[in-house]
Design a protein around this motif. Structure first.
Motif, short mmCIF file in Angstrom:
data_model
loop_
_atom_site.label_atom_id
_atom_site.label_comp_id
_atom_site.label_asym_id
_atom_site.label_seq_id
_atom_site.Cartn_x
_atom_site.Cartn_y
_atom_site.Cartn_z
N PHE A 105 0.99 -1.21 -0.37
CA PHE A 105 0.25 0.40 0.29
C PHE A 105 0.84 1.69 -0.25
O PHE A 105 0.49 2.20 -0.95
CB PHE A 105 -0.29 0.08 1.27
N TRP A 106 1.86 1.24 0.55
CA TRP A 106 2.65 2.51 1.49
C TRP A 106 3.68 2.72 -0.30
O TRP A 106 3.83 4.03 -0.73
CB TRP A 106 3.31 2.50 2.57
N ALA A 107 4.56 1.36 -0.82
CA ALA A 107 5.41 1.62 -2.22
C ALA A 107 3.86 1.87 -2.93
O ALA A 107 4.53 3.15 -4.21
CB ALA A 107 5.53 0.76 -2.47
N ASP A 108 3.21 2.04 -3.04
CA ASP A 108 1.90 2.10 -3.84
C ASP A 108 1.39 3.83 -4.21
O ASP A 108 1.28 4.49 -5.07
CB ASP A 108 0.34 1.42 -4.69
N PHE A 109 1.84 3.90 -2.29
CA PHE A 109 1.63 5.39 -2.21
C PHE A 109 2.63 6.47 -2.87
O PHE A 109 1.96 7.60 -3.26
CB PHE A 109 0.87 5.94 -0.87
N VAL A 110 3.62 6.12 -2.81
CA VAL A 110 4.77 6.18 -3.47
C VAL A 110 4.53 6.68 -4.65
O VAL A 110 5.31 7.75 -5.23
CB VAL A 110 6.47 6.04 -3.21
N ASP A 111 4.10 5.56 -5.55
CA ASP A 111 4.30 5.97 -6.80
C ASP A 111 2.73 6.15 -7.55
O ASP A 111 3.31 7.38 -8.46
CB ASP A 111 3.64 4.05 -7.79
N LYS A 112 1.92 6.63 -6.85
CA LYS A 112 1.58 7.60 -6.95
C LYS A 112 1.03 8.93 -6.74
O LYS A 112 0.98 10.31 -8.06
CB LYS A 112 -0.33 6.90 -6.32
N LYS A 113 2.01 9.14 -5.60
CA LYS A 113 1.62 10.63 -5.49
C LYS A 113 3.46 11.12 -5.77
O LYS A 113 3.16 12.53 -6.88
CB LYS A 113 2.03 10.48 -3.71
N LEU A 114 4.85 10.52 -5.22
CA LEU A 114 5.69 11.63 -5.30
C LEU A 114 5.94 12.18 -6.83
O LEU A 114 6.72 13.03 -6.59
CB LEU A 114 7.20 10.67 -4.71
N TYR A 115 6.17 11.05 -8.09
CA TYR A 115 7.44 10.75 -8.66
C TYR A 115 6.62 12.54 -9.62
O TYR A 115 6.71 13.14 -9.95
CB TYR A 115 7.09 10.06 -9.89
N ASP A 116 4.37 12.11 -9.94
CA ASP A 116 3.88 12.73 -10.35
C ASP A 116 4.09 14.49 -9.49
O ASP A 116 3.95 15.32 -10.37
CB ASP A 116 2.47 12.34 -10.56
N LEU A 117 3.53 14.47 -7.72
CA LEU A 117 3.95 15.94 -7.94
C LEU A 117 5.00 16.48 -7.97
O LEU A 117 5.18 17.50 -7.85
CB LEU A 117 3.56 15.23 -6.17
N GLY A 118 6.16 15.33 -7.86
CA GLY A 118 8.40 15.93 -8.32
C GLY A 118 7.39 16.75 -9.61
O GLY A 118 8.61 17.76 -9.36
N ARG A 119 7.31 16.17 -10.32
CA ARG A 119 7.65 16.17 -11.59
C ARG A 119 6.84 17.51 -11.30
O ARG A 119 6.83 18.72 -12.58
CB ARG A 119 6.89 15.26 -12.46
N LYS A 120 5.48 18.15 -11.17
CA LYS A 120 4.77 18.84 -11.81
C LYS A 120 5.70 20.12 -11.09
O LYS A 120 5.38 21.95 -11.77
CB LYS A 120 3.16 18.47 -11.03
N ILE A 121 5.92 20.37 -9.59
CA ILE A 121 6.90 21.25 -8.83
C ILE A 121 8.14 21.51 -10.71
O ILE A 121 7.81 22.73 -10.70
CB ILE A 121 7.63 20.87 -7.91
N TRP A 122 9.22 20.36 -11.27
CA TRP A 122 10.06 21.37 -11.61
C TRP A 122 9.15 21.30 -13.14
O TRP A 122 9.68 22.31 -13.77
CB TRP A 122 10.80 20.68 -11.78
N THR A 123 7.94 20.56 -13.72
CA THR A 123 7.45 21.17 -15.01
C THR A 123 6.72 22.50 -15.13
O THR A 123 5.85 22.36 -15.92
CB THR A 123 6.78 19.84 -15.91
N THR A 124 5.96 23.03 -13.28
CA THR A 124 5.11 23.92 -14.01
C THR A 124 6.26 25.41 -12.91
O THR A 124 7.20 25.34 -12.95
CB THR A 124 4.10 23.56 -12.87
N LYS A 125 5.36 26.28 -13.38
CA LYS A 125 5.46 27.64 -12.92
C LYS A 125 4.32 28.54 -11.92
O LYS A 125 3.29 27.81 -12.19
CB LYS A 125 6.39 28.47 -12.81
N GLY A 126 4.50 29.26 -10.81
CA GLY A 126 2.95 30.22 -10.87
C GLY A 126 2.23 29.65 -9.46
O GLY A 126 2.71 28.48 -9.31
#
Length: 220
Positions: free
Chosen positions: A98-119
């Motif tokens: 469950f927690w590994a799946d949580f990491v998969d579903k959250k951290l990569y996508d949110l981290g990617r949004k941090i560096w591919t967006t602004k504002g």
């Protein structure tokens, strides 16, 4: 298993590939590393992962296994005589997945949004990212590792993102340790293990890569 042929198709900066590198190191499995150009995908990568055409791919005696968490489970099943990653108890195994799946579903996508967006988009991503880290920090509690006293499945899933944190912080102008000190202390504890420290990339190198990509996206 003596005589096994093991090859990892990977890309140096991939946190998903780093998971597999840690698992193989924990098990003491010797393997050949094959760096992939994700903009010009090799015939081997397309042959070994024809569905998703993505790294990492583990090739074991000519047969391919795809998707990082599935690969880590496979490694744990095949080389089970050393350093078990998943607990034997069915409930604890389910919790780990469950927690590994949580990491998969959250951290990569949110981290990617941090560096591919602004504002505003970036601010929302940062807020959600920190919230996810706080949930993980709560689950960790005062344990040395997520599964208890030894490095396990959730740790292998999570800790590769640590070498991306500096890039997220630099681009997003925030400090993870200030809001999640226990989680950062945990990451540093994981890095004391050679299997982790030798598998993770230099945070500055990852940050430079992210800045270069942002320039290509017209965000810098």
């Amino acid at each position: 298993m003596a005589g096994d042929q093991v090859t990892l198709l990977d890309f140096w900066a991939s946190p998903f590939g780093m998971r597999v590198r840690i698992a193989l190191a924990e098990k003491g499995v010797r393997y050949e590393y094959s760096e992939q150009d994700l903009r010009n995908k090799s015939a081997l990568l397309l042959q070994m992962n024809p569905v998703h055409k993505k790294i990492p791919v583990l090739v074991h005696n000519g047969k391919s296994v795809c998707e990082s968490l599935i690969i880590v489970q496979y490694i744990d099943d095949v080389w089970k005589d050393k350093a078990p990653l998943l607990p034997s108890d069915p409930y604890q195994r389910a919790q780990s997945k469950f927690w590994a799946d949580f990491v998969d579903k959250k951290l990569y996508d949110l981290g990617r949004k941090i560096w591919t967006t602004k504002g505003e988009d970036q601010e929302v991503a940062k807020k959600d990212f920190i919230h996810s880290l706080k949930l993980l920090e709560g689950e960790l509690g005062d344990k040395p590792y997520f599964g208890g006293e030894t490095l396990g499945y959730v740790d292998v899933a999570l800790v590769p993102f640590y070498c991306w944190f500096y890039a997220y912080e630099t681009v997003g102008n925030f400090n993870i340790e200030a809001v999640c000190p226990k989680l950062i202390a945990y990451c540093k504890r994981c890095l004391e293990k050679e299997s982790v420290s030798k598998s993770l990339e230099d945070p500055q190198k990852v940050s430079d890569f992210v800045v270069m990509r942002r320039k290509m996206l017209g965000l810098e």
